[in-house]
Motif scaffolding. Sequence first.
Motif, PDB file in Angstrom:
ATOM      1  N   TYR A 185      -0.128   6.903   6.860  1.00  0.00           N
ATOM      2  CA  TYR A 185      -1.444   6.848   6.225  1.00  0.00           C
ATOM      3  C   TYR A 185      -1.297   6.219   4.839  1.00  0.00           C
ATOM      4  CZ  TYR A 185      -3.800  10.294   9.324  1.00  0.00           C
ATOM      5  OH  TYR A 185      -4.373  10.968  10.362  1.00  0.00           O
ATOM      6  N   ARG A 186      -2.278   5.426   4.467  1.00  0.00           N
ATOM      7  CA  ARG A 186      -2.390   5.052   3.063  1.00  0.00           C
ATOM      8  C   ARG A 186      -3.153   6.175   2.366  1.00  0.00           C
ATOM      9  NH1 ARG A 186      -5.928   1.146   2.948  1.00  0.00           N
ATOM     10  NH2 ARG A 186      -6.206   1.070   5.213  1.00  0.00           N
ATOM     11  N   GLU A 196      -5.480   6.284   0.334  1.00  0.00           N
ATOM     12  CA  GLU A 196      -6.943   6.130   0.303  1.00  0.00           C
ATOM     13  C   GLU A 196      -7.572   6.392   1.677  1.00  0.00           C
ATOM     14  OE1 GLU A 196      -4.976   2.030  -0.357  1.00  0.00           O
ATOM     15  OE2 GLU A 196      -4.647   4.121  -0.874  1.00  0.00           O
ATOM     16  N   GLU A 197      -6.767   6.260   2.742  1.00  0.00           N
ATOM     17  CA  GLU A 197      -7.284   6.612   4.070  1.00  0.00           C
ATOM     18  C   GLU A 197      -7.341   8.125   4.243  1.00  0.00           C
ATOM     19  OE1 GLU A 197      -5.605   3.886   7.591  1.00  0.00           O
ATOM     20  OE2 GLU A 197      -4.045   4.615   6.242  1.00  0.00           O
ATOM     21  N   THR A 200     -10.107  10.822   1.745  1.00  0.00           N
ATOM     22  CA  THR A 200     -11.496  10.390   1.653  1.00  0.00           C
ATOM     23  C   THR A 200     -12.380  11.627   1.796  1.00  0.00           C
ATOM     24  OG1 THR A 200     -11.669  10.032   4.027  1.00  0.00           O
ATOM     25  CG2 THR A 200     -10.955   8.159   2.702  1.00  0.00           C
ATOM     26  N   THR A 219     -13.101  14.530   4.985  1.00  0.00           N
ATOM     27  CA  THR A 219     -12.118  14.539   6.086  1.00  0.00           C
ATOM     28  C   THR A 219     -10.886  15.313   5.625  1.00  0.00           C
ATOM     29  OG1 THR A 219     -10.981  12.509   5.452  1.00  0.00           O
ATOM     30  CG2 THR A 219     -12.850  12.266   6.948  1.00  0.00           C
ATOM     31  N   ASN A 276      -5.366   7.609  14.799  1.00  0.00           N
ATOM     32  CA  ASN A 276      -4.857   8.977  14.659  1.00  0.00           C
ATOM     33  C   ASN A 276      -5.537   9.880  15.687  1.00  0.00           C
ATOM     34  OD1 ASN A 276      -7.357   8.935  13.491  1.00  0.00           O
ATOM     35  ND2 ASN A 276      -6.785  10.170  11.709  1.00  0.00           N
TER      36      ASN A 276
END
Length: 711
Positions: free
Chosen positions: A498-499, A501-502, A505, A508, A562
């Motif tokens: 994962y980055r 920023e992903e 957020t 989530t 994911n």
Amino acid sequence: MEWMQRYLATALCVALLLATHSHAAGKRRKDRQTGSSPSWWGGSGGSLLGEATGSDFYTSTHGLVQTHPTRGRLPSFGGEKTLDFGNRAQQVLAQNAHLSTPEQCARACREGEPPRICYFHFTLELYNVLGAACQVCTPNATNTVWSHCQCVLADGVERGILSANRMLPGPSIQVCENDKVVIDVENAMEGMEVTIHWHGLWQRGTQYSDGVPYVTQCPIQQGNTFRYQWIAANAGTHFWHAHTGLQKMDGLYGSIVVRQAPSRDPNSNLYDYDLTTHVMLLSDWMHEDAIERFPGRLAVNPGQDPENVLINGKGQFQDPITGFVTNTPLEVFTMTPGRRYRFRMINSFASVCPAQLTIQGHPLTVIASDGEPVQPVVVNTIISFSGERYDFVINADQAPGAYWIQVRGLGECGTKRAQQLAVLRYARGPYEPSSPRPLYDVGLPQGVVLNPLDAICNRQRTDAICINQLKNAQHVDDGILQERPDVKIFLPFRFLFYRPEELFTPHTYNRYLVAPNGDHVISLVDEISFVFPPSPPLSQIDDIPPEQFCNGDNRPPDCGANCMCTHKVDIPLNAVVEVVLVDEVQQPNLSHPFHLHGYAFKVIGMGRSPDQNVKKINLKHALDLDRRGLLHREFNLPPSKDTIAVPNNGYVVFRFRADNPGYWLFHCHFLFHIVIGMNTIMHVGTHADLPPVPPNFPTCGDFLPPITGPH
Ligand SMILES: NCCC(=O)NCCc1ccc(O)c(O)c1
């Protein structure tokens, strides 16, 4: 220092020799090392270690139980018939005359003798290393079977732990083939749920006792007792451990030895003794709760690698900053000169580190893996992964003395140089080897290695033996070796990165693990990240919405990269199944050990791509290799195992006959990979094939009633 002074003021004389090391309020302190000679393991008084332990017995291959001639006494348990498993255990035993105690069950096994019902009571608690119990008594020298003393020393570093019956490892279950084993697991851990898995036991007919939370049972709630009952149908070296969360790594594990009549063991001619005390349980050890490392920190002690390694819960620790070494006792294994001993090694690691075992001056004749006999091979070093067991014979044919046992954590454990020592000693000889202690960087010579990490497994070599090169010591079902299996399952596995920023957020809450290098990852098997359902399919299938389940051919709509669901592969009862695991993780020093519940499988092949142009293996390439007949397969007496490490950037092929119906978890045995989804369920047969749910079996699930109006 106040703690040390209080300790010294009230401690027994032996405790005076115990230098301890504590991390209080996050700051390191250099504690005073007390005592000049380490007479803890110099055996002053002779009552603690080696020969004079009260709990050894000797099983000759002729099936006789005998005390050692120099010992001259039978196992003693403080004059009592039953051991200290708690008052509730005493009650159950008093009310059920047909039950046998743990020490009655830890016996030599003879063909034709009636099986016993062996009763255990585990009290699981929040406990501690170096607590006040250590002022009251000294721990049993060979903690592998039972202990009346409630002092846990571990590596001499104070910390909170989870324990069963205030022992580390927890109680050892030692029974004969076909005994019935009953374990009342009492959950006295505040605010925690728990299950115990009996790793290596197939649970045929007792699928509800496999101990997988939300798959075979609801977890045991705080204050509740769950009665596990199973038949010790498959002999061998196994172990038990918590299967919930990260509890295993905090101390909830112990050995299981299922002995059999010598006439039933194809290798029984190779050893004279199979002692209760010659179990070698290896574990990795942190100096804080495992949940401190999940999801994982970025700066202070990042990743999930352990501080230390323990051998039967014992060891010493060298502080990397101060150089201070605790002088807690090391484990000692005693042999009589001229005799041959069966040792039973269990890899109970939870982290990703492989364990490398070498014993000074003594080759190891490997006779079984994961409880299943193999044709004997002689090696000098065994590399094992979390969940594996290896049995080997040592011939006490060297100069009587003491020899080092070195267990090194490889892979990620190389950063902290985690290792542990124990002593192999000859009776009446010294306790301390005369040679210097092997160091992490200058260890004992490796010699021939079983299970080399380089995974060059398609040819004979002089320096190593691969797992797929072992030969089964027993006949293999011809059906398994037919050219075409009934079901063939390719399972690639990898991490998803994962980055930030992903991941972070609004609204989530995706789970993740912070790897040592700061990567935020989850696990995927066949592009699915496994989540446990809210109720166990084994006992409450009707309470689970069908959309909860998925697999590679049935991905939920809109399931992204994911993809989270309960990965379940359906297998017809009695089918011959071939599984091809493909390592798409591509992390150079990581090989993932996969464990299958309910079965032992035959290892048909393992290795890496023979194609020099292919730098990284993946599913597509593995399928291509298979089509071209280039996946390495060996059909001559393939060895049986239940846990197999997939070489990194490589593959493993194994087969089994799906003759045990159930919901069987199949997963990477690394603890932190279970909790980020590196699992699947092998669902064998239908509900009609399963034994009925026992009456009053606990239930669990979501509670989401309709929301009624304001009045
Ligand atoms: N360019 C790939 C780098 C990579 O694969 N990083 C993850 C390594 C990892 C993940 C999970 C763990 O539990 C672990 O110990 C290590």
